[in-house]
Design an enzyme around this catalytic site. Structure first.
Site, PDB file in Angstrom:
ATOM      1  N   ASP A 185      34.055  35.273  30.640  1.00 53.18           N
ATOM      2  CA  ASP A 185      34.871  36.202  31.414  1.00 53.18           C
ATOM      3  C   ASP A 185      36.020  35.461  32.092  1.00 53.18           C
ATOM      4  OD1 ASP A 185      33.155  38.218  30.718  1.00 53.18           O
ATOM      5  OD2 ASP A 185      32.082  38.253  32.627  1.00 53.18           O
ATOM      6  N   LYS A 237      38.319  41.171  31.204  1.00 55.44           N
ATOM      7  CA  LYS A 237      38.871  42.519  31.339  1.00 55.44           C
ATOM      8  C   LYS A 237      39.514  42.627  32.713  1.00 55.44           C
ATOM      9  CE  LYS A 237      35.026  44.526  28.734  1.00 55.44           C
ATOM     10  NZ  LYS A 237      34.167  43.334  28.800  1.00 55.44           N
ATOM     11  N   MET A 259      34.022  45.303  42.523  1.00 57.09           N
ATOM     12  CA  MET A 259      35.262  45.686  41.840  1.00 57.09           C
ATOM     13  C   MET A 259      35.911  46.901  42.492  1.00 57.09           C
ATOM     14  SD  MET A 259      33.877  45.041  37.950  1.00 57.09           S
ATOM     15  CE  MET A 259      32.230  45.726  38.269  1.00 57.09           C
TER      16      MET A 259
END
Length: 495
Positions: free
Chosen positions: A252, A274, A392
């Protein structure tokens, strides 16, 4: 930041090395050069007793007199070991002008290469360097390694050197050879060598192991590994093992550089992060990469920030691997809520303040707006005596405040925003729910950041221990309707 030295083992066999100086220090340097098979030339008006013995034995050449730049004509390396700083500077400047690497003893600024502290076991050498800045520290580490590394390692190095061609012939694939060596070094051979196994017996034992090896390409596999929040000290031993056995690492974006440095250096590394507003790798693309490399017989590590099974899509990836008959295992990591709270001094549960913990994500499967999906039970989230950890959620703070207040949460409910939790640049911002988004804008909070809501968040002000003290929320209007008049910068997007 000062650049680190490039580690290098030089083959000096039958190559000329110039040593300027004829005293005890020069003698030590010449001794090491002779052990390496070099052809030392010593330039000095006089020579120590030891240097004279080597001269008489024909092992060194002597350039009698003061330094002359012509001495450099045949040199591959130069060592200046005089007690005259002006001469040492002259040697260094002359060598540098010719692009010859030079070392001035005990003067790190005048060194284009450094002689490390060395632990040697036969052919095996371990070199330790502090970049010339802390030689006593390097020697201290060397003393520690001297007690850890057994003499049998030298014998093992000789056995493996003798059998190198046989191993390569039996196992031509690099991945197969690597796995063979891993089994070999973890097996009984090192222990048998410590018991004085002779060379013939050791060679026979290794040949027996080779005959049992199947040279066919093995089946590949995938390991889902939790990398933790960023501090490399929080990586588990199993995770470290997996990263050092990996052929391919799919990581990641938020896996820290410090954690990646723990992995095998020659492993293929592919970033598959992402984020909003930046190029992202889709989940289908990640699945395809895992399958492609596993079917090539590779050991794939899917390295995820935090824990693979806490908002890390680990379940989706295992379902895909199972459907395609790819062997897998999971190595959990410390999830962001646990790590960020701990490094901010916030207990997620507390007998006086929080008897339950909710982990919530602002992302859903196909969008970055789970808080807008309508499936969030805001009434349950607004209950007292609990802690909310929102992953997030930097881009959704307005929605969090709006919905929690509508659900009955108190405007004075404490919050803590932990940015870059557990990393050297960690920041903690504390305040109350009423001013949450304005506080984030005021302090320009960026992802990765974890939001902690609940009475325990207030303990960050008194229990912080890592990094800087928490930043208090600015004195802003407690009325959300007035927030548009503050002139604050736009809230950063989540990464």
């Amino acid at each position: 930041m000062t650049a680190s030295l490039f580690p290098l083992f030089a083959d000096l066999r039958n190559r000329t090395v110039l040593v300027v100086g004829g005293g005890a220090v020069a003698e030590r340097k010449v001794e090491a050069l002779l052990q390496a098979g070099a052809l030392p030339q010593v330039g000095s008006p006089d020579l120590s007793e030891g240097l004279r013995r080597w001269l008489e034995a024909g092992r060194i050449r002597w350039r009698a007199g003061t330094f002359d730049e012509e001495w450099l004509d045949e040199a591959w390396l130069v060592i200046a070991a005089t007690d005259d700083s002006a001469v040492n500077r002259q040697v260094y400047d002359a060598a540098t002008s010719r692009r010859i690497l030079a070392n001035v003893v005990d003067d790190a600024e005048l060194c284009s290469f450094h002689s490390p502290a060395v632990v040697q076991r036969g052919l095996l050498q371990v070199a330790i360097s502090s970049g010339g800045g802390a030689p006593m520290l390097a020697r201290h580490v060397r003393r520690q390694l001297e007690t850890l590394l057994d003499d049998s390692l030298g014998t093992l190095a000789e056995v493996l050197t003798r059998q190198r061609d046989a191993i390569r012939a039996r196992l031509p694939d690099l991945g197969l050879r690597r796995r063979f060596f891993e089994k070999l070094l973890a097996g009984p051979l090192p222990r048998l060598l410590r018991r004085q196994l002779d060379a013939t017996q050791a060679d026979a034992y290794l040949h027996g192991l080779l005959e049992k090896e199947n040279p066919a390409l093995p089946a590949g596999s995938v390991v889902l590994v939790g990398a933790g929040p960023g501090d490399p000290g929080l990586v588990t031993l199993n995770a470290l093992r997996a990263m050092n056995e990996a052929d391919v690492i799919l990581h990641d974006r938020l896996v820290s550089a410090e954690v990646l440095r723990l992995a095998r250096r020659d492993a293929i590394r592919i970033e598959v992060g992402k984020s909003a507003g930046r190029h992202s790798t889709s989940q289908d693309e990640i699945h395809a990469l895992m399958l492609e490399h596993a079917r090539q017989g590779k050991r794939v590590v899917r390295l995820k920030g935090g824990d693979p099974f806490v908002f890390g899509r680990g379940g989706e990836e295992l379902e895909f691997l199972r459907a395609h008959d790819v062997p897998f295992e999971v190595i959990p990591g410390i999830t962001a809520a646990v790590a960020c709270a701990a490094y901010a001094g916030i207990p997620l549960t507390h007998r006086d303040h929080a008897q339950s913990l909710r982990l919530v994500t602002a992302h859903c499967k196909d969008s970055l707006s789970a808080l807008d999906e309508g499936g969030v039970d805001w009434s349950a989230m607004a209950q007292e005596k609990q802690t909310l950890a929102v992953y997030m959620g930097v881009a959704g703070l307005e929605k969090v405040r709006e919905q929690l207040l509508l659900a009955g949460a108190a405007p004075h409910l404490p919050f803590a925003l932990v940015e870059n939790g557990s990393r050297p640049q960690q920041r903690v911002i504390t305040g109350t729910l009423a001013s949450l988004p304005e506080s984030a804008r005021h302090h320009r909070v960026q992802s990765p950041a974890l939001l902690i809501l609940g009475e325990v968040a207030a303990l960050a002000d008194s229990l912080h221990w890592f990094g800087a003290a928490p930043l208090a929320a600015p004195e802003l209007s407690a009325n959300p309707q007035h927030s548009d008049n503050l002139g604050a910068p736009t809230l950063p997007q989540a990464a």
